[in-house]
Design a protein around this motif. Structure first.
Motif, PDB file in Angstrom:
ATOM      1  N   LEU A  14       0.905  -1.371  -0.027  1.00 42.55           N
ATOM      2  CA  LEU A  14       0.114   0.153   0.004  1.00 42.55           C
ATOM      3  C   LEU A  14       0.935   1.171  -0.013  1.00 42.55           C
ATOM      4  O   LEU A  14       0.399   2.258  -0.498  1.00 42.55           O
ATOM      5  N   TYR A  24       0.080   7.188 -11.516  1.00 39.92           N
ATOM      6  CA  TYR A  24      -0.966   6.269 -11.862  1.00 39.92           C
ATOM      7  C   TYR A  24      -2.249   7.251 -12.530  1.00 39.92           C
ATOM      8  O   TYR A  24      -2.806   6.989 -13.729  1.00 39.92           O
ATOM      9  N   GLY A  55     -11.328  -0.694  -4.170  1.00 39.87           N
ATOM     10  CA  GLY A  55     -10.062  -0.255  -4.846  1.00 39.87           C
ATOM     11  C   GLY A  55     -10.317   0.766  -5.722  1.00 39.87           C
ATOM     12  O   GLY A  55      -9.982   0.828  -7.102  1.00 39.87           O
ATOM     13  N   CYS A  56     -11.032   1.921  -5.245  1.00 40.04           N
ATOM     14  CA  CYS A  56     -11.556   3.055  -6.164  1.00 40.04           C
ATOM     15  C   CYS A  56     -10.711   3.783  -6.794  1.00 40.04           C
ATOM     16  O   CYS A  56     -11.049   4.811  -7.718  1.00 40.04           O
ATOM     17  N   ASP A  76     -10.424   2.312  -0.973  1.00 42.07           N
ATOM     18  CA  ASP A  76      -9.067   2.219  -1.241  1.00 42.07           C
ATOM     19  C   ASP A  76      -8.312   2.084  -0.037  1.00 42.07           C
ATOM     20  O   ASP A  76      -8.551   2.894   0.870  1.00 42.07           O
ATOM     21  N   MET A 119      -9.634  -3.953 -11.945  1.00 45.57           N
ATOM     22  CA  MET A 119      -8.370  -3.798 -11.762  1.00 45.57           C
ATOM     23  C   MET A 119      -7.544  -3.693 -10.610  1.00 45.57           C
ATOM     24  O   MET A 119      -6.668  -3.080 -10.253  1.00 45.57           O
ATOM     25  N   LEU A 124      -3.633  -7.399  -4.889  1.00 48.23           N
ATOM     26  CA  LEU A 124      -3.807  -7.606  -3.374  1.00 48.23           C
ATOM     27  C   LEU A 124      -2.931  -8.884  -3.102  1.00 48.23           C
ATOM     28  O   LEU A 124      -2.995  -9.908  -3.820  1.00 48.23           O
TER      29      LEU A 124
HETATM   30  C1  LIG Z   1      -4.742  -0.667 -10.692  1.00 46.42           C
HETATM   31  S1  LIG Z   1      -5.467   0.333  -9.484  1.00 46.42           S
HETATM   32  C2  LIG Z   1      -7.181   0.595  -9.951  1.00 46.42           C
HETATM   33  C3  LIG Z   1      -7.718   1.913  -9.545  1.00 46.42           C
HETATM   34  C4  LIG Z   1      -9.153   2.157 -10.019  1.00 46.42           C
HETATM   35  N1  LIG Z   1     -10.075   0.884  -9.594  1.00 46.42           N
HETATM   36  C5  LIG Z   1      -9.244   2.098 -11.457  1.00 46.42           C
HETATM   37  O1  LIG Z   1      -9.691   1.118 -12.453  1.00 46.42           O
HETATM   38  O2  LIG Z   1      -8.585   2.938 -11.986  1.00 46.42           O
HETATM   39  C6  LIG Z   1      -5.320  -0.486  -8.253  1.00 46.42           C
HETATM   40  C7  LIG Z   1      -6.048  -0.055  -7.082  1.00 46.42           C
HETATM   41  O3  LIG Z   1      -6.096  -0.816  -5.841  1.00 46.42           O
HETATM   42  C8  LIG Z   1      -5.691  -0.138  -4.699  1.00 46.42           C
HETATM   43  N2  LIG Z   1      -5.391  -1.099  -3.752  1.00 46.42           N
HETATM   44  C9  LIG Z   1      -3.941  -1.872  -3.855  1.00 46.42           C
HETATM   45  N3  LIG Z   1      -3.912  -2.670  -2.695  1.00 46.42           N
HETATM   46  C10 LIG Z   1      -4.989  -2.464  -1.984  1.00 46.42           C
HETATM   47  C11 LIG Z   1      -5.413  -3.002  -0.657  1.00 46.42           C
HETATM   48  N4  LIG Z   1      -4.834  -3.829   0.032  1.00 46.42           N
HETATM   49  N5  LIG Z   1      -6.783  -2.355  -0.297  1.00 46.42           N
HETATM   50  C12 LIG Z   1      -7.481  -1.694  -0.899  1.00 46.42           C
HETATM   51  N6  LIG Z   1      -7.107  -0.919  -2.230  1.00 46.42           N
HETATM   52  C13 LIG Z   1      -5.843  -1.621  -2.514  1.00 46.42           C
HETATM   53  C14 LIG Z   1      -4.670   0.866  -5.140  1.00 46.42           C
HETATM   54  O4  LIG Z   1      -4.460   1.796  -4.081  1.00 46.42           O
HETATM   55  C15 LIG Z   1      -5.124   1.342  -6.277  1.00 46.42           C
HETATM   56  O5  LIG Z   1      -5.893   2.448  -6.346  1.00 46.42           O
END
Ligand SMILES: C[S@@+](CC[C@H](N)C(=O)[O-])C[C@H]1O[C@@H](n2cnc3c(N)ncnc32)[C@H](O)[C@@H]1O
Length: 247
Positions: A14, A24, A55-56, A76, A119, A124
């Motif tokens: 994270l 990103y 994971g917004c 997120d 995505m 995770l």
């Molecule tokens: C590839 S991005 C996708 C973001 C968004 N859904 C989009 O389509 O643009 C992956 C997202 O997953 C979040 N993420 C990663 N690990 C996470 C966790 N353990 N819990 C919650 N969110 C997580 C990241 O912070 C990131 O915003």
């Protein structure tokens, strides 16, 4: 805290997403976002629906849903992503919260009509917790819709021809569960799991897969961009729509 502890903390998944957030958000490449239009079709009419966007990221999709009349909770694990979401994509119908999908979520049983995770699952370190939490939070007649990089092909290398064009993918170690560092937006970690792994946890948590999609780019203009033609031969993404097993 010694130097090794500081390094370990900086490499936490994270924390890596906090570091990657800016790049990103700046570099979301529309030519790679064609999987989103499949989600648009699957999600249907969202007016007055309660939707969890898990994971917004910076809330771009959450805002689109809210503008269509949905009541959205965007979560997120990255504090930086949620900070950007509140700043860049606020809406009266959206609540943004920092929540880690690898931990139990502070959301009420049966509170969502639709859960989307765009995505996210392949980012995770474990998916068991969130799939179990999704089954608890989803209403019995609700839908879970998620997209991931295609588990069969993403982690394998392209083999190029003599002109440098991508010809085929060499799939070598598909059945292993493994992680690799990616450097698209600074360093993040990608977790490869075979397709059966996803299905196993869906089934274990009472989900039944309704449909599976392998999106291809929209070629409305009829253009033949050589940089995207490989998406028509080997899928880069997968979208799954699942509901709770009934009966
Ligand atoms: C590839 S991005 C996708 C973001 C968004 N859904 C989009 O389509 O643009 C992956 C997202 O997953 C979040 N993420 C990663 N690990 C996470 C966790 N353990 N819990 C919650 N969110 C997580 C990241 O912070 C990131 O915003």
């Amino acid at each position: 805290m010694n130097n090794q502890d500081i390094q370990n903390q900086a490499d936490e998944p994270l924390q890596l997403w906090n570091n990657a957030a800016n790049d990103y958000i700046q570099n979301q490449m529309s030519e790679y976002n064609f999987h989103t239009s499949v989600i648009d079709q699957l999600i249907g009419d969202v007016k007055n629906k309660e939707i969890l966007d898990a994971g917004c990221g910076d809330g771009q999709y959450a805002k689109k849903l809210a503008e269509m009349g949905a009541i959205v909770i965007g979560i997120d694990g990255s504090t930086e992503m949620i900070h950007r979401a509140c700043r860049n994509h606020p809406h009266p119908y959206i609540t943004y919260k920092v929540m880690d999908l690898t931990k139990p979520l502070t959301l009420i049983n049966g509170s969502s009509d639709i859960i989307i995770a765009q995505m996210v699952l392949m980012d995770l370190p474990e998916i068991e917790t969130c799939i179990s939490e999704f089954s608890r939070i989803l209403r019995p007649d609700g839908w879970l819709i998620f997209s991931i990089t295609h588990p069969c092909f993403f982690s394998s290398d392209w083999v190029m021809d003599e002109t440098g064009a991508r010809t085929y993918k060499k799939v070598t170690d598909y059945l292993s569960v493994k992680s690799e560092s990616l450097f698209f937006w600074g360093k993040t970690i990608h977790y490869h799991r075979p397709l059966s792994y996803y299905f196993q946890y869906l089934e274990k948590n009472g989900f039944s897969v309704h449909s599976l999609h392998e999106p291809i780019p929209d070629m409305k203009g009829g253009e033949q961009d050589p940089d995207i033609m490989h998406h028509f031969r080997i899928p880069s993404f997968m979208v799954i729509k699942a509901g709770m097993l009934r009966g």
